[in-house]
Design a protein around this motif. Structure first.
Motif: not given
Length: 213
Positions: A7-8, A11-12, A131
């Motif tokens: 998810s991280q 997001e980027t 997320r």
């Protein structure tokens, strides 16, 4: 609760451009020039849906285009995840989420954008550390009003709405604080792809890339 590393990464990735082209490729020979036109127009993140026999080969061809970040859409199960990974996909997108699909993506190390349409689905994935979620089918599932409603009780989630979104409605989604980008099929109309109208597709990409983000 710690977020999912995928998810991280997503997001980027998804903050890089306002729109992800959602692509249905029938002819492998069209894949590379299509990707080149979209990247040249300012949309480097591409979703190739696994809806045609040519999809995996098209994905592999697009993955060789400089600047392109290619993902696989319509992942429905572990076999799809493995095939997408082998074809060079850097991320996956699913219309929904099942335990087997989530597990397969984790085992393959493929960052997954799982689909949700309800608060309960979003909460379930949030409990698993996700997320960043796909909101699908966006227009049919409540559109902008639904995403506004989700932002209150679930303020830490970010979304990529897809389904029924066009150039004229994309900005309504993009102005929401919990929307990272939108997915859209209007960037590559099948008639233009079939005709090899790469200049026209690049123009559509340029217009989308200028949307407020």
């Amino acid at each position: 609760m710690q977020g999912d590393p995928g998810s991280q990464m997503l997001e980027t990735l998804l903050t890089g451009a306002p729109v992800i082209p959602v692509l249905v490729v029938d002819d492998v020979a069209k894949a590379r020039p299509l990707a080149e036109a979209l990247v040249a127009g300012g949309l480097p993140v591409l979703e190739v849906t696994l809806r045609t026999p040519a999809a995996l080969d098209a994905m592999a061809a697009m993955a060789d285009v400089p600047g392109a970040v290619v993902g696989a859409g319509t992942l429905l199960g572990p076999d799809d995840v493995a095939a997408a990974r082998n074809a060079g996909a850097q991320f996956g997108v699913s219309p929904g989420a099942t335990p087997r699909l989530i597990q397969a993506a984790q085992e393959q190390g493929l960052p997954l954008l799982p689909g949700i349409a309800t608060p309960s689905e979003a909460m379930t994935l949030r409990e698993q550390g996700h997320r960043v979620l796909k909101f699908f089918p966006a227009a049919a599932a409540g559109g902008v009003d639904m995403l506004k409603s989700l932002s209150g009780p679930l303020p830490d989630l970010r979304f990529c709405p897809t389904g029924g979104i066009g150039h004229d409605t994309a900005r309504d989604y993009l102005c929401l604080p919990n929307v990272l980008c939108v997915g859209g099929s209007w960037l590559a109309p099948r008639d233009r792809v079939a005709a090899g109208d790469w200049d026209g597709i690049r123009t559509l990409a340029e217009e989308a890339a200028r949307l407020p983000h």
